[in-house]
Design a protein around this motif. Sequence first.
Motif, PDB file in Angstrom:
ATOM      1  N   HIS A  15      61.842 -50.103  90.876  1.00  0.00           N
ATOM      2  CA  HIS A  15      62.606 -50.890  92.162  1.00  0.00           C
ATOM      3  C   HIS A  15      63.445 -51.939  91.625  1.00  0.00           C
ATOM      4  CE1 HIS A  15      58.213 -50.518  93.217  1.00  0.00           C
ATOM      5  NE2 HIS A  15      58.533 -49.636  93.984  1.00  0.00           N
ATOM      6  N   PRO A  16      64.517 -52.202  92.626  1.00  0.00           N
ATOM      7  CA  PRO A  16      65.433 -53.570  92.326  1.00  0.00           C
ATOM      8  C   PRO A  16      64.581 -54.567  92.160  1.00  0.00           C
ATOM      9  CG  PRO A  16      66.502 -52.075  94.132  1.00  0.00           C
ATOM     10  CD  PRO A  16      64.734 -51.569  93.984  1.00  0.00           C
ATOM     11  N   GLU A 244      69.293 -68.694  81.427  1.00  0.00           N
ATOM     12  CA  GLU A 244      70.118 -68.943  82.637  1.00  0.00           C
ATOM     13  C   GLU A 244      70.395 -67.774  83.404  1.00  0.00           C
ATOM     14  OE1 GLU A 244      74.044 -71.577  83.774  1.00  0.00           O
ATOM     15  OE2 GLU A 244      73.009 -71.760  81.793  1.00  0.00           O
ATOM     16  N   GLN A 245      70.864 -66.767  82.815  1.00  0.00           N
ATOM     17  CA  GLN A 245      71.317 -65.529  83.256  1.00  0.00           C
ATOM     18  C   GLN A 245      70.091 -64.728  84.109  1.00  0.00           C
ATOM     19  OE1 GLN A 245      72.328 -66.649  80.344  1.00  0.00           O
ATOM     20  NE2 GLN A 245      74.315 -65.838  79.653  1.00  0.00           N
ATOM     21  N   LYS A 246      69.136 -64.773  83.231  1.00  0.00           N
ATOM     22  CA  LYS A 246      67.738 -64.128  83.873  1.00  0.00           C
ATOM     23  C   LYS A 246      67.513 -64.829  85.177  1.00  0.00           C
ATOM     24  CE  LYS A 246      63.146 -62.624  83.110  1.00  0.00           C
ATOM     25  NZ  LYS A 246      62.096 -62.291  82.083  1.00  0.00           N
ATOM     26  N   MET A 247      67.562 -66.289  85.173  1.00  0.00           N
ATOM     27  CA  MET A 247      67.043 -66.852  86.502  1.00  0.00           C
ATOM     28  C   MET A 247      68.173 -66.447  87.564  1.00  0.00           C
ATOM     29  SD  MET A 247      64.501 -68.523  85.846  1.00  0.00           S
ATOM     30  CE  MET A 247      64.170 -69.458  87.187  1.00  0.00           C
ATOM     31  N   ALA A 248      69.501 -66.492  87.222  1.00  0.00           N
ATOM     32  CA  ALA A 248      70.505 -66.006  87.981  1.00  0.00           C
ATOM     33  C   ALA A 248      70.159 -64.578  88.533  1.00  0.00           C
ATOM     34  CB  ALA A 248      71.915 -66.283  87.477  1.00  0.00           C
ATOM     35  N   ALA A 249      69.800 -63.641  87.840  1.00  0.00           N
ATOM     36  CA  ALA A 249      69.501 -62.459  88.411  1.00  0.00           C
ATOM     37  C   ALA A 249      68.407 -62.429  89.196  1.00  0.00           C
ATOM     38  CB  ALA A 249      69.262 -61.471  87.106  1.00  0.00           C
ATOM     39  N   LEU A 250      67.204 -63.214  88.940  1.00  0.00           N
ATOM     40  CA  LEU A 250      66.041 -63.230  89.944  1.00  0.00           C
ATOM     41  C   LEU A 250      66.519 -63.704  91.201  1.00  0.00           C
ATOM     42  CD1 LEU A 250      63.340 -64.569  87.173  1.00  0.00           C
ATOM     43  CD2 LEU A 250      63.573 -62.317  88.278  1.00  0.00           C
ATOM     44  N   THR A 251      67.396 -64.733  91.016  1.00  0.00           N
ATOM     45  CA  THR A 251      67.870 -65.434  92.184  1.00  0.00           C
ATOM     46  C   THR A 251      68.660 -64.450  93.101  1.00  0.00           C
ATOM     47  OG1 THR A 251      68.095 -67.644  91.224  1.00  0.00           O
ATOM     48  CG2 THR A 251      69.185 -67.348  93.322  1.00  0.00           C
ATOM     49  N   ALA A 252      69.240 -63.648  92.633  1.00  0.00           N
ATOM     50  CA  ALA A 252      70.169 -62.581  93.274  1.00  0.00           C
ATOM     51  C   ALA A 252      69.082 -61.833  94.205  1.00  0.00           C
ATOM     52  CB  ALA A 252      71.155 -61.702  92.423  1.00  0.00           C
ATOM     53  N   HIS A 253      68.051 -61.569  93.541  1.00  0.00           N
ATOM     54  CA  HIS A 253      67.265 -60.450  94.378  1.00  0.00           C
ATOM     55  C   HIS A 253      66.167 -61.493  95.433  1.00  0.00           C
ATOM     56  CE1 HIS A 253      67.435 -56.946  91.996  1.00  0.00           C
ATOM     57  NE2 HIS A 253      67.317 -57.749  90.985  1.00  0.00           N
ATOM     58  N   GLN A 256      63.149 -60.699  97.653  1.00  0.00           N
ATOM     59  CA  GLN A 256      61.817 -60.413  96.860  1.00  0.00           C
ATOM     60  C   GLN A 256      61.321 -61.616  96.297  1.00  0.00           C
ATOM     61  OE1 GLN A 256      60.596 -57.209  97.530  1.00  0.00           O
ATOM     62  NE2 GLN A 256      62.334 -57.592  98.937  1.00  0.00           N
ATOM     63  N   ILE A 257      62.368 -62.512  95.853  1.00  0.00           N
ATOM     64  CA  ILE A 257      61.865 -63.659  95.023  1.00  0.00           C
ATOM     65  C   ILE A 257      62.133 -64.701  95.307  1.00  0.00           C
ATOM     66  CG2 ILE A 257      61.875 -64.568  92.495  1.00  0.00           C
ATOM     67  CD1 ILE A 257      62.383 -61.591  91.610  1.00  0.00           C
ATOM     68  N   THR A 258      61.524 -65.995  95.442  1.00  0.00           N
ATOM     69  CA  THR A 258      62.040 -67.259  95.787  1.00  0.00           C
ATOM     70  C   THR A 258      61.762 -68.225  94.531  1.00  0.00           C
ATOM     71  OG1 THR A 258      61.438 -69.226  97.018  1.00  0.00           O
ATOM     72  CG2 THR A 258      59.627 -67.856  96.633  1.00  0.00           C
ATOM     73  N   THR A 259      62.728 -68.585  94.238  1.00  0.00           N
ATOM     74  CA  THR A 259      62.841 -69.545  92.877  1.00  0.00           C
ATOM     75  C   THR A 259      62.817 -71.018  93.082  1.00  0.00           C
ATOM     76  OG1 THR A 259      65.377 -69.448  92.987  1.00  0.00           O
ATOM     77  CG2 THR A 259      64.073 -67.622  91.844  1.00  0.00           C
ATOM     78  N   ASP A 260      62.228 -71.350  94.181  1.00  0.00           N
ATOM     79  CA  ASP A 260      62.427 -72.868  94.619  1.00  0.00           C
ATOM     80  C   ASP A 260      60.755 -73.526  94.379  1.00  0.00           C
ATOM     81  OD1 ASP A 260      61.382 -71.706  96.860  1.00  0.00           O
ATOM     82  OD2 ASP A 260      63.023 -72.779  98.057  1.00  0.00           O
ATOM     83  N   GLY A 261      59.933 -72.864  94.189  1.00  0.00           N
ATOM     84  CA  GLY A 261      58.389 -73.076  94.010  1.00  0.00           C
ATOM     85  C   GLY A 261      57.972 -73.642  92.700  1.00  0.00           C
ATOM     86  N   PRO A 262      57.004 -74.377  92.465  1.00  0.00           N
ATOM     87  CA  PRO A 262      56.374 -74.759  91.443  1.00  0.00           C
ATOM     88  C   PRO A 262      56.309 -73.762  89.875  1.00  0.00           C
ATOM     89  CG  PRO A 262      54.782 -75.213  93.210  1.00  0.00           C
ATOM     90  CD  PRO A 262      55.877 -74.379  93.679  1.00  0.00           C
ATOM     91  N   PHE A 263      56.444 -72.545  90.350  1.00  0.00           N
ATOM     92  CA  PHE A 263      56.322 -71.430  89.302  1.00  0.00           C
ATOM     93  C   PHE A 263      57.769 -71.978  88.639  1.00  0.00           C
ATOM     94  CE2 PHE A 263      56.066 -67.063  87.789  1.00  0.00           C
ATOM     95  CZ  PHE A 263      55.414 -67.327  86.881  1.00  0.00           C
TER      96      PHE A 263
END
Length: 306
Positions: A15-16, A244-253, A256-263
């Motif tokens: 999946h994307p 940094e690029q990986k985090m930006a890619a995760l943010t683009a999804h 499916q993915i929220t990047t503002d939590g404690p994790f």
Amino acid sequence: MSDTAAHRLLLVHAHPDDESIGQGATMAKYVAEGRGVTLVTCTAGEMGEILVPELEHLAADKEDGLGAHRKGELAAAMAELGVTDHRFLGGFGTYRDSGMKWHEDGHAVAADEVHENAFWHADLTEAANHLVTVIREVRPQVLVTYDEFGGYGHPDHIQAHRVAMYAAQLAAVPSYRRDLGDAWDIAKIYWSAMSASRIREGLKRLRDAGDTTTFEGMDPDHLPPFFLRDEDITAEVDAGDYTEQKMAALTAHATQITTDGPFFALSNNEGSWIWGRELFRLVKGTPGPVGDNGWESDLFAGVPAG
């Protein structure tokens, strides 16, 4: 993907977002080094959960527009990683996300109801032939996909494993489906891996940082069997410079993915350690030189360029 890239990597994901979670840093690193990177995604993730409230109307039981939206998310993520060659298996919409549910033992299993066009129901040879065409065109020296359990049991991950492994065999047979291109034998095949020892350490770091909800209920001393012993892992790509690029890619999804939590807050502090070091398990081919930890540091180690 550049036709002249001396080293070429093919990744097969379900999946994307799976690609960015699993190998986003490795993909960015290899692109930056001038290596060819091709991603094949088997479904559009139509059955995924939606974390953006204003997009809930796209859900499968409503407008059923999530797949088309996630196609755009995938394109944005690949732009962040620098990957220009990304495709859907058989073309967009050929196979649908199968969905899943959680088993009482903590792993994923097939949902009670599965769409007739779901990837889980795909004819193995038909699906493999779509990938054979890609393999013979791209001629990768390295293939990355899931293990036989799909990492955590998701039916689409398991099916992606089956299709990738079967296609790799078929693609290498000169007399098989000559119409799909000239035969190509992939030199090295890796399955993505997760280290039990690192998960234990990571859980402790998360708890120390105040995150009590991520992987809630997971006992670091009794981890599920899909986390591997370090002796079963054979390669680690240190791509910390590309976190940094990986985090930006995760943010683009974003659905499916929220990047503002404690994790992810923790990852911002120790991103290289958590997100930039990706692990693999060699299942075909000869390992190249290893480091002090006994692992390869480059998936192309020992593979001639060309």
